[in-house]
Motif scaffolding. Structure first.
Motif, PDB file in Angstrom:
ATOM      1  N   THR A   8       0.855  -1.187   0.000  1.00 29.37           N
ATOM      2  CA  THR A   8       0.000   0.000   0.000  1.00 29.37           C
ATOM      3  C   THR A   8       0.888   1.233   0.000  1.00 29.37           C
ATOM      4  OG1 THR A   8      -1.817  -1.111   1.141  1.00 29.37           O
ATOM      5  CG2 THR A   8      -1.723   1.280   1.366  1.00 29.37           C
ATOM      6  N   VAL A   9       0.551   2.197  -0.871  1.00 32.00           N
ATOM      7  CA  VAL A   9       1.277   3.472  -0.887  1.00 32.00           C
ATOM      8  C   VAL A   9       0.258   4.587  -0.771  1.00 32.00           C
ATOM      9  CG1 VAL A   9       2.707   5.056  -2.240  1.00 32.00           C
ATOM     10  CG2 VAL A   9       3.207   2.599  -2.284  1.00 32.00           C
ATOM     11  N   ARG A  10       0.453   5.452   0.218  1.00 30.45           N
ATOM     12  CA  ARG A  10      -0.410   6.625   0.369  1.00 30.45           C
ATOM     13  C   ARG A  10       0.410   7.889   0.189  1.00 30.45           C
ATOM     14  NH1 ARG A  10      -1.972   4.060   5.104  1.00 30.45           N
ATOM     15  NH2 ARG A  10      -3.623   2.565   4.623  1.00 30.45           N
ATOM     16  N   TYR A  11      -0.186   8.852  -0.507  1.00 29.15           N
ATOM     17  CA  TYR A  11       0.364  10.204  -0.561  1.00 29.15           C
ATOM     18  C   TYR A  11      -0.611  11.053   0.245  1.00 29.15           C
ATOM     19  CZ  TYR A  11       2.841   8.498  -4.772  1.00 29.15           C
ATOM     20  OH  TYR A  11       3.604   7.799  -5.683  1.00 29.15           O
ATOM     21  N   THR A  15      -4.761   7.270  -1.534  1.00 27.30           N
ATOM     22  CA  THR A  15      -4.189   5.926  -1.573  1.00 27.30           C
ATOM     23  C   THR A  15      -3.933   5.567  -3.036  1.00 27.30           C
ATOM     24  OG1 THR A  15      -5.393   5.334   0.410  1.00 27.30           O
ATOM     25  CG2 THR A  15      -4.518   3.519  -0.897  1.00 27.30           C
ATOM     26  N   ASP A  52       9.066   4.265  -0.770  1.00 31.08           N
ATOM     27  CA  ASP A  52       8.796   3.316   0.308  1.00 31.08           C
ATOM     28  C   ASP A  52       7.311   2.967   0.341  1.00 31.08           C
ATOM     29  OD1 ASP A  52      11.411   3.238   1.168  1.00 31.08           O
ATOM     30  OD2 ASP A  52      11.156   5.011   2.455  1.00 31.08           O
ATOM     31  N   THR A  54       3.876   2.345   2.256  1.00 30.63           N
ATOM     32  CA  THR A  54       3.255   2.805   3.508  1.00 30.63           C
ATOM     33  C   THR A  54       2.940   1.585   4.367  1.00 30.63           C
ATOM     34  OG1 THR A  54       2.203   4.525   2.164  1.00 30.63           O
ATOM     35  CG2 THR A  54       1.473   4.319   4.440  1.00 30.63           C
ATOM     36  N   GLU A  55       2.486   0.529   3.696  1.00 31.96           N
ATOM     37  CA  GLU A  55       2.242  -0.757   4.366  1.00 31.96           C
ATOM     38  C   GLU A  55       2.627  -1.880   3.419  1.00 31.96           C
ATOM     39  OE1 GLU A  55      -1.908  -0.968   5.507  1.00 31.96           O
ATOM     40  OE2 GLU A  55      -1.704   0.987   6.472  1.00 31.96           O
TER      41      GLU A  55
END
Ligand code: ADP
Ligand code: MG
Length: 232
Positions: A8-11, A15, A52, A54-55
């Protein structure tokens, strides 16, 4: 080679990738497709390790005789070239990789030849046409002998002739055994270059299959709409 697990990638509040499981295998020619904003660029960067998670987890397998991961290179829609000569851009890439000085000239010559830029060796990189610049960016990746090449919409800003030249070069690299992961909006390009497709929908990999299966279907409704050109 690379495996993402529940990535998971969040800005901030956005998401961009949502619990993605994806594996890049040696010899893959994997195309990432999906509407604008579906997460293709984020997925490429996450696979490469440029951003990187996020999760979730990213795992890199040992490669060949070495215990290190595969050597990787990344190309963007608009090439990042230094305002030096064509030749100097290639030399610099080799220097950065720690390639001994005496090996550099032959490798630069090979790469120039392969990208059909030998006649431009002394010109300023930024004075080249868009297609030549993208070929130089590919040559700069290739000259470092990557195992894995990431391409983010590599032909999106090129005219049809230049597109064809860049596609040919990508095919040649793949034929030499470089594993290729690319994002594209161009379904013809998927057919010409890829063997496997991952379709992204709102940050999730909704379809992951080989190219014939993708074009034959059946597909989930959103992916089928994308294929019909109804989702951009
Ligand atoms: P694609 O490459 O498929 O167009 P992206 O990976 O660029 O998709 O973007 C996925 C989502 O993340 C979009 O909603 C986009 O607006 C958002 N996004 C991408 N990069 C950033 C960033 N640096 N900051 C904030 N939001 C971003
Ligand atoms: Mg993108």
């Amino acid at each position: 080679m690379i495996q993402l697990r529940r990535a998971t990638v969040r800005y901030g509040a956005v998401t961009a990738l949502r619990e993605v499981n994806l594996q890049v295998r040696p010899g893959d020619r994997l195309a990432l497709v999906g509407a604008n904003g579906s997460g293709k660029s984020t997925l490429l960067r996450a696979l490469h390790g440029l951003i990187d998670l996020t999760e979730g987890h990213r795992e890199v397998q040992g490669w060949g005789a070495s215990t290190q991961g595969p050597a990787m290179a990344m190309l963007f829609q608009k090439p990042f070239l230094l305002n030096l000569s064509v030749q100097a851009n290639l030399n610099l890439a080799l220097w950065l990789r720690g390639v001994p000085r005496h090996e550099r000239p032959a490798r630069v010559r090979d790469a120039l030849q392969k990208a059909r830029l030998s006649d431009c060796a002394g010109r300023f990189a930024r004075a080249l046409s868009g297609g030549q610049q993208q070929r130089l960016a590919l040559a700069r990746a290739w000259v470092t002998r990557p195992d894995l090449l990431f391409l983010d919409e590599p032909t999106a800003s090129l005219d049809p002739g230049a597109k064809k030249d860049v596609e040919r070069l990508i095919s040649e690299f793949a034929a030499e055994g470089v594993t290729v992961v690319m994002s594209t909006h161009n379904l013809g390009q998927v057919k010409r270059l890829a063997t496997r497709v991952a379709y992204l929908e709102a940050g999730q990999v909704q379809v992951d299959c080989d190219v014939p299966a993708f074009f034959e279907g059946p597909l989930p409704a959103e992916a089928a709409q994308f294929l019909r050109g109804e989702r951009i």
